[in-house]
Design an enzyme around this catalytic site. Structure first.
Site, PDB file in Angstrom:
ATOM      1  N   ASN A  85       0.829  -1.179   0.000  1.00  0.00           N
ATOM      2  CA  ASN A  85       0.000   0.000   0.000  1.00  0.00           C
ATOM      3  C   ASN A  85       0.878   1.248   0.000  1.00  0.00           C
ATOM      4  O   ASN A  85       2.098   1.159  -0.098  1.00  0.00           O
ATOM      5  CB  ASN A  85      -0.961  -0.044   1.195  1.00  0.00           C
ATOM      6  CG  ASN A  85      -2.331   0.485   0.826  1.00  0.00           C
ATOM      7  OD1 ASN A  85      -2.447   1.590   0.302  1.00  0.00           O
ATOM      8  ND2 ASN A  85      -3.353  -0.295   1.092  1.00  0.00           N
ATOM      9  N   HIS A 115      21.083   0.609  16.742  1.00  0.00           N
ATOM     10  CA  HIS A 115      22.375   0.964  17.325  1.00  0.00           C
ATOM     11  C   HIS A 115      22.532   0.247  18.658  1.00  0.00           C
ATOM     12  O   HIS A 115      21.559   0.016  19.363  1.00  0.00           O
ATOM     13  CB  HIS A 115      22.468   2.477  17.557  1.00  0.00           C
ATOM     14  CG  HIS A 115      22.410   3.272  16.301  1.00  0.00           C
ATOM     15  ND1 HIS A 115      23.526   3.618  15.590  1.00  0.00           N
ATOM     16  CD2 HIS A 115      21.361   3.763  15.596  1.00  0.00           C
ATOM     17  CE1 HIS A 115      23.169   4.299  14.516  1.00  0.00           C
ATOM     18  NE2 HIS A 115      21.853   4.404  14.499  1.00  0.00           N
ATOM     19  N   ARG A 180       6.570  -1.471  28.487  1.00  0.00           N
ATOM     20  CA  ARG A 180       7.082  -1.733  29.824  1.00  0.00           C
ATOM     21  C   ARG A 180       8.509  -1.219  29.900  1.00  0.00           C
ATOM     22  O   ARG A 180       9.194  -1.103  28.883  1.00  0.00           O
ATOM     23  CB  ARG A 180       7.020  -3.208  30.185  1.00  0.00           C
ATOM     24  CG  ARG A 180       7.814  -4.102  29.281  1.00  0.00           C
ATOM     25  CD  ARG A 180       7.527  -5.573  29.592  1.00  0.00           C
ATOM     26  NE  ARG A 180       8.168  -6.409  28.605  1.00  0.00           N
ATOM     27  CZ  ARG A 180       9.263  -7.106  28.822  1.00  0.00           C
ATOM     28  NH1 ARG A 180       9.860  -7.080  29.982  1.00  0.00           N
ATOM     29  NH2 ARG A 180       9.788  -7.845  27.870  1.00  0.00           N
TER      30      ARG A 180
END
Length: 183
Positions: A85, A115, A180
């Site tokens: 899309n 990184h 979290r």
């Protein structure tokens, strides 16, 4: 003009355009003006002419954004009868392999570069590339983000807006974002 200044200008221009892929730039220039959902096979043909490996019957409803340095055309492999899309982004720091019959929703982002975590003074440390694989029949919803090193198993469905940070088993449905704090 001072010889040192001219040398500096030439060096700077070389650094700035050194990773330019002329064939991809030409394909993007010619095909970008097409409105979404028009010329989907023309986009595929243009990307093939730029050097990308794209299987028969694959369609691009919008021109993807392709980033990366060096030989990026060797790092994207797309199978047959895939559908992409509008506004998809492919980060080709490492290889992206997309098998047959994969469907990718609006503004999906596939990232192969990250990184290592550096010291507190500069957290984004050295570049850490990792490949991404989308197995046969995968469906990524709109604005899905696939992070480096992930393999999405055959027939899996990833719900819109989901961030995928680890491998997804075949024939599963995942959706949502669980946040979290990580140590």
């Amino acid at each position: 003009m001072d010889h040192r200044l001219l040398t500096k200008i030439i060096s700077t221009v070389g650094e700035e355009v050194g990773n330019l892929n002329p064939r991809l730039a030409l394909a993007q220039l010619l095909l970008k003006p097409l409105p979404p959902f028009v010329g989907s096979r023309l986009r595929m043909f243009g990307l093939r002419l730029a050097g990308f490996e794209i299987g028969h019957g694959t369609q691009f409803w919008g021109m993807p954004i392709i980033t990366g340095t060096g030989a990026i055309t060797s790092r994207l492999h797309i199978g047959k009868h895939c559908l992409f899309n509008i506004d998809c982004i492919f980060d080709l720091v490492d290889t992206i392999t997309i098998k047959d019959h994969v469907v990718v929703g609006h503004q999906a982002l596939i990232i192969t570069g990250s990184h290592v975590i550096g010291p507190a003074t500069a957290r984004a440390g050295a570049l850490k590339p990792a490949p991404v694989v989308l197995e046969q029949g995968v469906w990524l919803g709109a604005r899905v983000t696939i992070l480096p090193g992930v393999t999405v198993g055959a027939g899996a469905v990833i719900g819109a807006g989901t961030v995928v940070a680890r491998d997804v088993p075949a024939n599963t449905l995942i959706a949502g974002s669980h946040r979290r704090v990580l140590d």
